[in-house]
Write a protein that holds these residues in place. Structure first.
Motif, PDB file in Angstrom:
ATOM      1  N   PRO A   7       0.814  -1.233   0.000  1.00  0.00           N
ATOM      2  CA  PRO A   7       0.000   0.000   0.000  1.00  0.00           C
ATOM      3  C   PRO A   7       0.844   1.279   0.000  1.00  0.00           C
ATOM      4  O   PRO A   7       0.397   2.312  -0.510  1.00  0.00           O
ATOM      5  N   ALA A   8       2.066   1.214   0.550  1.00  0.00           N
ATOM      6  CA  ALA A   8       2.902   2.419   0.601  1.00  0.00           C
ATOM      7  C   ALA A   8       3.219   2.942  -0.799  1.00  0.00           C
ATOM      8  O   ALA A   8       3.406   4.153  -1.004  1.00  0.00           O
ATOM      9  N   THR A  22       0.555  10.968  -3.498  1.00  0.00           N
ATOM     10  CA  THR A  22       1.166  12.218  -3.046  1.00  0.00           C
ATOM     11  C   THR A  22       1.940  12.878  -4.186  1.00  0.00           C
ATOM     12  O   THR A  22       1.884  14.096  -4.372  1.00  0.00           O
ATOM     13  N   SER A  23       2.636  12.049  -4.975  1.00  0.00           N
ATOM     14  CA  SER A  23       3.521  12.595  -6.000  1.00  0.00           C
ATOM     15  C   SER A  23       2.754  13.124  -7.212  1.00  0.00           C
ATOM     16  O   SER A  23       3.128  14.142  -7.795  1.00  0.00           O
ATOM     17  N   ASP A  24       1.690  12.423  -7.629  1.00  0.00           N
ATOM     18  CA  ASP A  24       0.898  12.861  -8.788  1.00  0.00           C
ATOM     19  C   ASP A  24      -0.587  12.682  -8.457  1.00  0.00           C
ATOM     20  O   ASP A  24      -1.221  11.709  -8.869  1.00  0.00           O
ATOM     21  N   GLY A  35      -7.767   2.175   3.883  1.00  0.00           N
ATOM     22  CA  GLY A  35      -7.689   3.527   3.303  1.00  0.00           C
ATOM     23  C   GLY A  35      -6.615   3.705   2.247  1.00  0.00           C
ATOM     24  O   GLY A  35      -6.240   4.838   1.919  1.00  0.00           O
ATOM     25  N   THR A  36      -6.123   2.614   1.684  1.00  0.00           N
ATOM     26  CA  THR A  36      -5.112   2.712   0.615  1.00  0.00           C
ATOM     27  C   THR A  36      -5.726   3.394  -0.614  1.00  0.00           C
ATOM     28  O   THR A  36      -6.832   3.046  -1.028  1.00  0.00           O
ATOM     29  N   PRO A  37      -5.012   4.359  -1.212  1.00  0.00           N
ATOM     30  CA  PRO A  37      -5.590   5.085  -2.355  1.00  0.00           C
ATOM     31  C   PRO A  37      -5.502   4.304  -3.675  1.00  0.00           C
ATOM     32  O   PRO A  37      -4.776   4.687  -4.583  1.00  0.00           O
TER      33      PRO A  37
END
Ligand code: G3I
Length: 375
Positions: A188-189, A196-198, A235-237
């Motif tokens: 998940p990380a 966060t990056s895009d 809650g993983t995007p």
């Protein structure tokens, strides 16, 4: 995989009857569908259609013209993979990846990013890395790619092929360099990093072997649903399940089975992208007309099912013509017993439309369910 040993009797009967009766995908009806752009037909139900391309091949006809005429989305077949970008430590070369991004830009179509993390695309220099070294390098690569192409990627395949339905102990997860050095609990990380990056890119988990109706696919569906459910609960995007759909005519296909799986993915809040579609015909005996009719029949059933579901957003072919298909380049892969090349795509090696093209065009044209968008 016992179930994969031979084409089913039903599929052969359907194929043969289509050839004999001049069914919806016969050469006779090719002219009607031939004028259509598949990208435009998919657009009628707010969906995308496109191809995985290699930058060299995509600059020559017939591939160049077919992509221009039919593509409304493209993927880099290999150019954005880690191993292709960074063969030696610290020596990243984005030339090929940039070329694919420029092709998408020139055509004015969205680009899928394939793929940030995949055990098979890990650069050779990391085979004896420690876990800490690997995590540093994988993080750096994912950061670099998402930053370089920020705002230009429709969907990133963040993580590719970590499922193994046969995994000892029933974990459902593949044992690989990624599971060992990155760690399964840290999957998940990667999604958090990409979000966060895009922030504008949709984020996909991408895998194969879940689209057909046999016990092997069933175990893989169960395993992926379990993994995705745990991620969503935490809650993983993750936005998208990417179904590669490397179909095989030796396996049965069931629309109700596939649609049930789509419903289960949608219930998790996910959308669905068909990311690497093709159909292996090594199990279909007979002449080219018989083989092409069998392939078209599977494409028709598959496309009708996909375009009847509101969560399905796009369909991407893995390559453009039978002549450039990875299946015929894959030296360790299946071969036909008659030694003939396989005919897995919608266009033959000369770029001519096959019955499968008409089958897909008709299924897209008849679609009555729109893609629902992202909630
Ligand atoms: O370009 C070199 C060529 O110069 C060299 O002579 C030749 C010798 O082997 O290799 C060529 O590169 C090959 C490349 O495909 C281009 O054809 C690589 O060895 C080969 O490993 C590479 O295979 C790709 C494979 O992923 C591994 O990255 C296939 O093209 C590509 O279609 C395939 O795509 C994967 C998806 O990424 C994930 N899902 C499955 C799909 C099919 O395996």
């Amino acid at each position: 995989m016992l179930d994969n040993a031979a084409i089913t009797r039903r599929q052969l009967l359907v194929a043969t009857s289509m050839v004999c009766a001049g069914g919806a995908t016969s050469a006779q009806s090719l002219a009607g569908g031939a004028a259509q752009s598949l990208g435009k037909l998919a657009g009628r139900s707010s969906r995308l259609f496109g191809f995985a391309i290699h930058p060299e091949v995509a600059q020559k006809d017939p591939v160049r013209e077919l992509v221009r005429q039919h593509g409304s989305v493209i993927t880099a077949e290999n150019a954005m993979k880690w191993r292709n970008v960074e063969n030696a430590a610290g020596m990243a070369d984005y030339t090929q990846a940039d070329r694919v991004a420029a092709i998408a830009n020139g055509l004015g179509v969205p680009l899928r990013g394939h793929t940030l993390a995949w055990h098979q695309s890990t650069p050779g220099y990391l085979t004896s890395a420690t876990s800490a070294e690997f995590i540093r390098a994988q993080t750096g690569h994912a950061q670099a790619m998402t930053q370089r192409y920020k705002g230009r990627i429709h969907t990133w395949d963040v993580l590719n092929e970590v499922i193994d339905g046969e995994a000892p102990g029933g974990s459902g997860l593949r044992d690989s360099v990624l599971s060992k050095l990155w760690g399964t609990t840290r999957y998940p990380a990667l999604f958090e990093l990409a979000r966060t990056s895009d922030p504008k890119a949709k984020l996909a988990y991408n895998d194969y072997g879940m689209e057909q109706d046999n016990p092997w696919c069933e175990r893989r569906r169960t395993a992926v649903l379990r993994m995705l459910e745990s991620w969503v609960r935490a809650g993983t995007p993750v936005d998208v399940m990417g179904l590669q759909a490397h179909l095989d005519l030796s396996r049965p296909f069931s629309a109700p089975v596939l649609l049930k799986f789509f419903d289960e993915l949608r219930a998790l809040g996910l959308r669905i992208q068909i990311t690497e579609l093709d159909a292996r015909d090594s199990a279909v005996p007979g002449d080219i007309a018989t083989r092409d009719a069998a392939v078209a029949s599977l494409y028709r059933d598959f496309t009708q099912a996909c375009f009847s579901h509101p969560a399905v957003e796009m369909m991407v072919m893995w390559n453009v013509t039978d002549g450039d298909s990875w299946i015929n380049r894959w030296t360790q892969g299946q071969r036909r017993s008659d030694g003939q090349p396989m005919r897995p795509l919608l266009f033959d090696a000369q770029g001519q439309k096959k019955p499968a093209f008409v089958a897909v065009a008709n299924a897209m044209r008849d679609a009555s369910v729109q893609f629902e968008g992202y909630g």
